[in-house]
Design a protein around this motif. Structure first.
Motif, short mmCIF file in Angstrom:
data_model
loop_
_atom_site.label_atom_id
_atom_site.label_comp_id
_atom_site.label_asym_id
_atom_site.label_seq_id
_atom_site.Cartn_x
_atom_site.Cartn_y
_atom_site.Cartn_z
N SER A 52 6.01 3.82 -7.45
CA SER A 52 6.91 3.93 -6.31
C SER A 52 8.35 4.04 -6.80
CB SER A 52 6.76 2.70 -5.41
OG SER A 52 7.85 2.56 -4.53
N ASN A 82 1.63 7.67 -0.45
CA ASN A 82 2.91 7.02 -0.77
C ASN A 82 3.02 6.62 -2.23
OD1 ASN A 82 3.79 7.14 1.91
ND2 ASN A 82 2.67 5.25 2.43
N ARG A 83 2.02 6.96 -3.04
CA ARG A 83 2.00 6.54 -4.44
C ARG A 83 2.31 7.70 -5.37
NH1 ARG A 83 -3.79 4.61 -5.36
NH2 ARG A 83 -2.97 3.94 -7.38
#
Length: 296
Positions: free
Chosen positions: A19, A55-56
């Motif tokens: 992230s 989201n990674r």
């Protein structure tokens, strides 16, 4: 090629947290600065280092190749900086992930010795079962792991540390506690509470009964050894646990070790690390001290 240590540090942080925002917080940078630094590094190398999955940010093939080399570069830079300030040559942080038995019975003494003899060497510790330890080391989340038993993965180097063995335990009030020895057929009839699948203890026990017991009567599976011991002490269950974990309970008369000559429950605890990480003086120091305390 003019990449900077800061760009390498940004890459390593993003790889650790998967992230940009988490990496930015760790490095005390803005998200835009982290994104720019990462973009510049990818441009210099001419390769994509990450693949976005939801989201990674997951390491690409090139990112996986770069990660151990980046960590070695950052570690060397830290050693140079500390050396120039007249600090101990063994300085820095080792991230260690350990199985439960070693974490409870062996690592406290090791950490105390390291703190006393190498005050600039820091050890960060997490506790998982053996399968998770191996996965975390393979994913570059930890520099070093301690596992129970063997691991068959060519990407990992395994260094034996100390021999250990498992035992079958029962309450002193269990019918089997009065027997001179316990047969395989009796074990097959018993009710069991065991470590969860993936634990090194469970893997060794399953291997020991393979071909001898067709179907084991497993009532509960838990991660925590303390809970398993409590269930055995207060019930009609048997369990199979490391001797290090039950030694004091046996001395107090709260548990009884059953004699099971048909089962081979020997094992060893080992250090593991990725083959591609190369030499690491901090890791070598920690392992040398670990072996020294178990010989004393």
């Amino acid at each position: 090629m003019h990449y900077t240590l800061k760009q390498i540090a940004v890459f390593d942080a993003v790889a650790s947290f998967e992230s940009v925002s988490a990496a930015a917080k760790k490095l005390s940078m803005s998200q835009s600065a982290v994104s720019m630094s990462l973009s510049q590094l990818e441009h210099l190398l001419g390769r994509p280092l990450f693949i976005r999955q939801g989201n990674r940010l997951i390491l690409s093939h090139w990112g996986q190749w770069l990660r151990p080399r980046a960590q070695k570069l950052l570690q060397d830079a830290q050693q140079i900086a500390l050396g120039l300030h007249d600090q101990h040559i063994i300085s820095g942080t080792v991230k260690l992930c350990s199985s439960q038995t070693a974490a409870e019975h062996l690592l406290p003494r090791l950490i105390s010795k390291i703190d006393n003899d190498f005050p600039e060497l820091r050890i960060e510790i997490a506790v998982e079962n053996s399968d998770h330890v191996a996965k975390e080391v393979l994913d570059y989340q930890f520099d070093l792991g301690v596992i129970e038993g063997r691991i068959d993965d060519s990407r990992l180097h395994q260094e034996p540390w100390v021999d250990d063995h498992l035992v079958v335990v029962a309450s002193p009030h269990h019918p089997f506690a009065k027997h001179h020895k316990t047969s395989v057929s009796q074990l097959e009839q018993a009710k069991w509470v065991l470590r969860e699948p993936g634990a090194g203890t469970r893997r060794i026990f399953d291997a020991a009964i393979h071909g001898q017991i067709d179907k084991l009567n497993v009532w509960k599976e838990y991660e925590h050894v303390g809970l398993l011991k409590a269930l055995v002490k207060n019930g009609v269950y048997l369990s199979c646990l490391p001797y290090l974990d039950i030694e004091k309970d046996v001395a107090k008369g709260e548990l009884v070790v059953l004699t099971t000559p048909e089962l081979n429950l020997n094992r060893h605890l080992s250090f593991i690390w990725r083959q591609d990480t190369g030499k690491n003086p901090l890791r070598d120091c920690l392992i040398a001290e670990a072996k020294r305390i178990t010989r004393e």
